[in-house]
Design a protein around this motif. Structure first.
Motif, PDB file in Angstrom:
ATOM      1  N   PHE A 199     113.124  67.569  47.087  1.00 49.89           N
ATOM      2  CA  PHE A 199     114.249  68.494  46.917  1.00 49.89           C
ATOM      3  C   PHE A 199     115.045  68.051  45.708  1.00 49.89           C
ATOM      4  CE2 PHE A 199     113.046  69.180  51.259  1.00 49.89           C
ATOM      5  CZ  PHE A 199     113.254  70.544  51.443  1.00 49.89           C
ATOM      6  N   LEU A 249     118.264  68.187  44.012  1.00 48.13           N
ATOM      7  CA  LEU A 249     119.659  68.530  44.253  1.00 48.13           C
ATOM      8  C   LEU A 249     120.529  67.935  43.152  1.00 48.13           C
ATOM      9  CD1 LEU A 249     119.567  67.561  48.029  1.00 48.13           C
ATOM     10  CD2 LEU A 249     119.555  69.884  47.129  1.00 48.13           C
ATOM     11  N   VAL A 262     115.663  64.243  46.657  1.00 47.23           N
ATOM     12  CA  VAL A 262     115.300  63.795  47.999  1.00 47.23           C
ATOM     13  C   VAL A 262     113.786  63.871  48.122  1.00 47.23           C
ATOM     14  CG1 VAL A 262     115.471  64.246  50.470  1.00 47.23           C
ATOM     15  CG2 VAL A 262     117.467  64.589  49.009  1.00 47.23           C
ATOM     16  N   ALA A 270     111.468  64.083  50.342  1.00 42.52           N
ATOM     17  CA  ALA A 270     111.340  64.370  51.779  1.00 42.52           C
ATOM     18  C   ALA A 270     109.940  64.036  52.283  1.00 42.52           C
ATOM     19  CB  ALA A 270     111.665  65.831  52.034  1.00 42.52           C
ATOM     20  N   GLU A 320     112.067  58.848  62.885  1.00 42.41           N
ATOM     21  CA  GLU A 320     113.481  59.154  63.061  1.00 42.41           C
ATOM     22  C   GLU A 320     113.891  60.398  62.282  1.00 42.41           C
ATOM     23  OE1 GLU A 320     116.079  55.237  63.403  1.00 42.41           O
ATOM     24  OE2 GLU A 320     114.251  54.915  62.270  1.00 42.41           O
ATOM     25  N   SER A 321     115.021  60.942  62.680  1.00 42.13           N
ATOM     26  CA  SER A 321     115.575  62.126  62.046  1.00 42.13           C
ATOM     27  C   SER A 321     115.619  61.972  60.529  1.00 42.13           C
ATOM     28  CB  SER A 321     116.984  62.352  62.597  1.00 42.13           C
ATOM     29  OG  SER A 321     117.497  63.540  62.100  1.00 42.13           O
ATOM     30  N   GLY A 322     115.146  62.989  59.817  1.00 45.75           N
ATOM     31  CA  GLY A 322     115.209  62.964  58.366  1.00 45.75           C
ATOM     32  C   GLY A 322     114.006  62.323  57.693  1.00 45.75           C
ATOM     33  N   CYS A 323     113.003  61.887  58.470  1.00 47.63           N
ATOM     34  CA  CYS A 323     111.869  61.193  57.850  1.00 47.63           C
ATOM     35  C   CYS A 323     110.884  62.162  57.211  1.00 47.63           C
ATOM     36  CB  CYS A 323     111.162  60.291  58.858  1.00 47.63           C
ATOM     37  SG  CYS A 323     110.258  61.201  60.124  1.00 47.63           S
ATOM     38  N   GLY A 324     111.063  63.478  57.435  1.00 45.57           N
ATOM     39  CA  GLY A 324     110.225  64.446  56.734  1.00 45.57           C
ATOM     40  C   GLY A 324     109.236  65.204  57.596  1.00 45.57           C
ATOM     41  N   LYS A 325     109.375  65.146  58.894  1.00 46.96           N
ATOM     42  CA  LYS A 325     108.423  65.801  59.794  1.00 46.96           C
ATOM     43  C   LYS A 325     108.407  67.320  59.594  1.00 46.96           C
ATOM     44  CE  LYS A 325     110.522  64.139  63.523  1.00 46.96           C
ATOM     45  NZ  LYS A 325     111.653  63.393  62.936  1.00 46.96           N
ATOM     46  N   SER A 326     109.594  67.931  59.620  1.00 49.00           N
ATOM     47  CA  SER A 326     109.653  69.387  59.486  1.00 49.00           C
ATOM     48  C   SER A 326     109.227  69.829  58.095  1.00 49.00           C
ATOM     49  CB  SER A 326     111.067  69.904  59.766  1.00 49.00           C
ATOM     50  OG  SER A 326     111.458  69.588  61.076  1.00 49.00           O
ATOM     51  N   VAL A 327     109.648  69.084  57.079  1.00 49.59           N
ATOM     52  CA  VAL A 327     109.274  69.462  55.715  1.00 49.59           C
ATOM     53  C   VAL A 327     107.755  69.372  55.542  1.00 49.59           C
ATOM     54  CG1 VAL A 327     109.498  68.857  53.267  1.00 49.59           C
ATOM     55  CG2 VAL A 327     111.528  68.866  54.736  1.00 49.59           C
ATOM     56  N   PRO A 363     111.910  75.564  51.583  1.00 51.78           N
ATOM     57  CA  PRO A 363     112.995  76.310  50.943  1.00 51.78           C
ATOM     58  C   PRO A 363     113.434  75.662  49.636  1.00 51.78           C
ATOM     59  CG  PRO A 363     113.868  74.976  52.739  1.00 51.78           C
ATOM     60  CD  PRO A 363     112.368  74.772  52.742  1.00 51.78           C
ATOM     61  N   GLN A 408     111.709  74.422  64.957  1.00 50.29           N
ATOM     62  CA  GLN A 408     112.689  73.578  65.623  1.00 50.29           C
ATOM     63  C   GLN A 408     113.941  74.387  65.986  1.00 50.29           C
ATOM     64  OE1 GLN A 408     113.505  70.188  63.138  1.00 50.29           O
ATOM     65  NE2 GLN A 408     114.504  69.045  64.759  1.00 50.29           N
ATOM     66  N   PRO A 465     118.842  59.266  51.795  1.00 52.90           N
ATOM     67  CA  PRO A 465     117.657  59.550  50.964  1.00 52.90           C
ATOM     68  C   PRO A 465     117.872  59.272  49.485  1.00 52.90           C
ATOM     69  CG  PRO A 465     118.628  61.582  51.849  1.00 52.90           C
ATOM     70  CD  PRO A 465     119.312  60.446  52.532  1.00 52.90           C
TER      71      PRO A 465
HETATM   72  N1  ATP Z   1     116.684  72.655  52.552  1.00 53.65           N
HETATM   73  C1  ATP Z   1     116.869  71.359  52.243  1.00 53.65           C
HETATM   74  N2  ATP Z   1     117.641  71.006  51.193  1.00 53.65           N
HETATM   75  C2  ATP Z   1     117.829  69.721  50.879  1.00 53.65           C
HETATM   76  N3  ATP Z   1     117.314  68.681  51.541  1.00 53.65           N
HETATM   77  C3  ATP Z   1     116.538  68.963  52.592  1.00 53.65           C
HETATM   78  C4  ATP Z   1     116.286  70.310  53.010  1.00 53.65           C
HETATM   79  N4  ATP Z   1     115.496  70.288  54.102  1.00 53.65           N
HETATM   80  C5  ATP Z   1     115.277  68.985  54.361  1.00 53.65           C
HETATM   81  N5  ATP Z   1     115.891  68.189  53.453  1.00 53.65           N
HETATM   82  C6  ATP Z   1     115.875  66.721  53.427  1.00 53.65           C
HETATM   83  O1  ATP Z   1     114.531  66.274  53.524  1.00 53.65           O
HETATM   84  C7  ATP Z   1     114.432  65.133  54.349  1.00 53.65           C
HETATM   85  C8  ATP Z   1     113.440  65.397  55.460  1.00 53.65           C
HETATM   86  O2  ATP Z   1     113.960  66.405  56.333  1.00 53.65           O
HETATM   87  P1  ATP Z   1     113.178  66.952  57.610  1.00 53.65           P
HETATM   88  O3  ATP Z   1     113.937  68.135  58.071  1.00 53.65           O
HETATM   89  O4  ATP Z   1     111.752  67.123  57.296  1.00 53.65           O
HETATM   90  O5  ATP Z   1     113.365  65.760  58.637  1.00 53.65           O
HETATM   91  P2  ATP Z   1     112.797  65.657  60.135  1.00 53.65           P
HETATM   92  O6  ATP Z   1     111.923  64.473  60.181  1.00 53.65           O
HETATM   93  O7  ATP Z   1     112.238  66.969  60.549  1.00 53.65           O
HETATM   94  O8  ATP Z   1     114.153  65.329  60.944  1.00 53.65           O
HETATM   95  P3  ATP Z   1     114.644  65.830  62.391  1.00 53.65           P
HETATM   96  O9  ATP Z   1     114.003  64.888  63.381  1.00 53.65           O
HETATM   97  O10 ATP Z   1     116.130  65.616  62.324  1.00 53.65           O
HETATM   98  O11 ATP Z   1     114.249  67.251  62.557  1.00 53.65           O
HETATM   99  C9  ATP Z   1     115.843  64.838  54.828  1.00 53.65           C
HETATM  100  O12 ATP Z   1     116.406  63.836  54.015  1.00 53.65           O
HETATM  101  C10 ATP Z   1     116.556  66.143  54.644  1.00 53.65           C
HETATM  102  O13 ATP Z   1     117.936  65.938  54.420  1.00 53.65           O
END
Ligand code: ATP
Ligand code: ATP
Ligand code: MG
Ligand code: MG
Lengths: 343, 340
Positions: free
Chosen positions: A18, A20, A25, A27, A46-53, A63, A112, A295
């Protein structure tokens, strides 16, 4: 791990960053893994490690200002006359015809955030029928019959009448079932479920997980299950990848990972899970030291080194480890294991 | 721990909280949501009582009634103040109200939503003291410093804003804010549900340390039984507005006396692939508190239900000292609890 004919998806060194104003970031930062046809893969961390991305990267819905800047996602796409044709999803036009044909059809996702999957202004029936007509070459009547049938299969009572409900009229558990029905109605080869039960009660969670396991066997699709709940992945998946700050730090089959975790992060993560026992537990819970860094302040060397109980000064904060096999099907990204494999 | 020998700090007796269902142009009352429907328990100084149960069973509403954030429909809540006075929280005079408001504090669930993003950490933690004009200047700053140290945060962070902190750090800030009034009873509503496991452990350990140091009493609201087992001395299980079982923690986990408690225990996914938990899922959905079933509210989902369960509401029977169950068959039940 798998011979080529079994492979459904091969992800190779994928990077999604990302861009910014505050910085970049990373991700998803160099992720590789294989997923066999009909197999189940758990993604934890853990939260933010990049699973959803990571999941969004596979179906090309990252996005802005995010971009997949590197790597390949080989999807072994079944072709009309039998057989298959590998295509690199990462190289496709993000809103081109081919990926749109695959997304929501052959590869589906349960999001999610529940309201991303369903639009609040259409009935669940209309939305499922739409997906089916788009991807399965069916008339509206046929599609409606498929929709009712799928809703019934996911355990929604009175599916014939519930199909005309709006999403907000359903309870959390029923909405989750409807979401699964929509993701299944196109007969996908891969279903990606991002925290499909996190918002639910344990009782409903147990129902949904059983349902997903039954349907996965019945439909034979592959499943990628994203969860931060180690109990959920232990009970539902065959292989697991553990992520930390955008990287895979360990990957193994589920039994090996739980019995013999190699990466200090995996070891600490498993220790910190509260276990259900018969007696009140008075000893302190194990906790991982510190917290995930921002990040923008990604540590040099191994990203886990500031929290690692086995930190080796002058090495871990300097050299960036890469994922290496420690045994058949078990890979770790940690300098503790690097000599063994180099020699 | 001083839990069993010491004196009572709170008595909840027959608490009812009903919410009217209003509809139509005439705003007519169509019915009532019986969010809390005859809940009784007491809390002893220095103990942790967990309140568990599925979404909508009335956990938060019970906590809000104790905090006077919602008006009870019936029942009594009696609080023992630091000075040793027994006061009713519902009908108390204003000076007593302010004592209660100081001695009972809340820890919120969501550390992301509960902190005002435009306030510095200093302002957030100091707010309860400033709002009540109880302290200012150097003294206030020293008090905030002390609170931040107590929860394991560096006072250097005082001038920063919440966005600069991780989830676990934000929850520490929320705890510091709750502690600055020097409370005796803390209502913690899902305090670790929004946190990652690794950080969750840090907060649970912190809560336990603070309890010992400051002799705090916790009402710990949670839907996560694995967490509850670490933190609580006793557990109350709620179903559709009623407590269906209450017992010391060991009894709940090894010898439950209500089929609903057993169903909750069997539903927890075990973080061990060698132990398969599939096959135990409870069927059906939670009853609607606006329109509960006849007899025992749990009977439509209960694998052991018989005629009497459909017809008669079970009494709250004492199984053994301190262990109560609202099941007709409590005396005959041989439930396994958590598997050996
Ligand atoms: N639209 C976005 N714009 C900027 N940064 C993003 C965006 N989406 C995700 N990130 C960043 O990318 C990184 C990975 O995010 P991601 O959502 O994949 O985490 P996750 O492992 O799914 O966390 P969670 O368990 O909280 O769902 C994070 O640092 C997040 O802040
Ligand atoms: N202000 C209100 N007006 C009307 N109904 C309400 C109100 N607050 C709560 N309820 C209802 O009362 C019942 C109990 O809600 P409560 O929030 O206490 O449940 P809970 O056990 O805390 O659930 P959760 O685990 O989801 O937080 C629910 O049916 C809820 O919809
Ligand atoms: Mg996510
Ligand atoms: Mg609640």
């Amino acid at each position: 791990m798998t011979n080529d004919s079994d492979t459904l998806i091969r992800v190779e060194d994928v990077r999604t960053h990302f861009f910014l104003d505050e910085g970049v970031v990373k991700a998803v930062d160099g992720v590789s893994f294989d997923l066999a046809r009909g197999a189940t893969l758990g993604v934890v961390g853990e939260s933010g490690c990049g699973k959803s991305v990571l999941a969004r990267t596979i179906i090309r819905i990252v996005p802005r200002p995010g971009r997949t800047i590197d790597g390949a996602i080989w999807y072994h796409r079944p072709s009309e006359g039998g057989g298959e044709r590998p295509i690199d999803l990462a190289s496709l036009e993000a809103d081109g015809a081919e990926i749109r044909d695959i997304r929501g059809g052959e590869i589906t996702m349960i999001f999610q955030e529940p309201m991303v999957s369903f639009s609040p202004v259409h009935t669940i029936g209309d939305q499922i029928v739409e997906a089916v007509t788009l991807h399965r070459n069916a008339t509206r009547e046929e599609a409606r019959a498929i929709a009712v049938d799928t809703l019934r299969r996911v355990g929604i009572p009175n599916a014939e009448s519930r199909i005309d409900e709006y999403p907000f009229r359903l309870s959390g558990g029923m909405r989750q079932r409807a979401m699964i029905a929509m993701a299944l109605s196109s007969n996908p080869t891969l279903l990606m479920a991002d925290e499909p039960t996190t918002a639910l009660d344990v009782t409903t969670q147990a129902q949904i997980l059983e349902l997903m396991a039954d349907l996965q066997e019945e439909f034979g699709m592959a499943m990628m299950l994203i969860s931060h709940n180690l109990g959920v992945v232990a009970q539902t998946t065959e292989r697991i990848i553990v992520m930390y700050l955008g990287k895979v730090v360990e990957s193994a089959d589920v039994r090996t990972l739980f019995r013999d975790p190699k990466h200090p992060y995996t070891q600490e993560l498993l220790k910190s899970v509260p276990k259900l026992r018969r007696r009140r537990q008075t000893e302190r819970l194990a906790a991982i030291y510190g917290s995930v860094p921002s990040p923008y302040e990604r540590p040099a060397g191994c990203p886990f080194h500031p929290r690692c109980p086995q930190f080796m000064a002058g090495e871990c904060d300097v050299i960036e480890p890469t994922l290496k096999a420690v045994s058949e099907g078990h890979s770790v990204s940690c300098l503790l294991y690097s000599e063994e494999t180099d020699s | 721990m001083s839990a069993d020998s010491s004196q009572t700090i709170l008595e909840v007796d027959g608490l009812k909280v009903y919410f009217p269902i209003i509809s139509g142009l005439m705003r007519k009352v169509r019915g009532q949501v019986r969010a809390v429907d005859g809940v009784s328990f007491d809390l002893r100084v220095g103990e942790t009582l967990a309140l568990v149960g599925e979404s909508g069973c009335g956990k938060t509403t019970t906590g809000r009634a104790i905090l006077q954030a919602v008006q009870p429909t019936g029942g009594r809540i009696t609080f023992m103040t630091r000075e040793g006075d027994r006061v009713s929280t519902i009908s108390a005079a204003r000076d007593v109200q302010s004592i209660i408001r100081q001695e009972i504090q809340l820890i919120f669930q969501d550390p992301f939503a509960s902190l005002n993003p435009r306030m510095t950490i200093f302002d957030i933690v100091a707010d309860p003291l400033m709002a009540n004009r109880l302290s200012r200047g150097r003294e206030l700053e020293e008090r905030v410093t002390e609170m931040l140290r107590l929860v394991g945060l560096s006072p250097d962070y005082m001038r920063r804003y919440p966005h600069a902190f991780s989830g676990g750090q934000r929850q520490r800030i929320g705890i510091a804010r709750a502690l600055i009034m020097n409370p005796r009873l803390l209502i913690a509503d899902e305090p670790v549900s929004a946190l990652d496991v690794s950080v969750q452990s840090q907060i649970l350990n912190l809560m336990q340390d603070l309890q010992e140091q400051l002799d705090l009493t916790y009402l710990f609201i949670s839907h996560d039984l694995s967490v509850v087992q670490y933190i609580s001395h006793r557990v109350a299980v709620m179903y559709v507005g009623k407590i269906v079982e209450i017992a010391p923690t060991d009894d709940i986990f090894s010898a439950p006396k209500h089929p609903y408690t057993q169903a909750l225990l069997s539903s927890v996914p075990i973080p061990d692939p060698e132990v398969r938990t599939r096959g135990g899922a409870l069927e059906g959905e939670v009853a609607d508190p606006a329109n509960p079933p006849s007899g025992c509210y749990f009977h439509p989902r209960c694998p052991m239900a018989e005629e009497i369960c459909r017809e008669t509401e079970p009494p709250f029977a004492e199984v053994s000292p301190g262990h109560f169950s609202r099941c007709h068959f409590y005396a005959d039940l041989d439930l396994p609890g958590v598997p050996e």
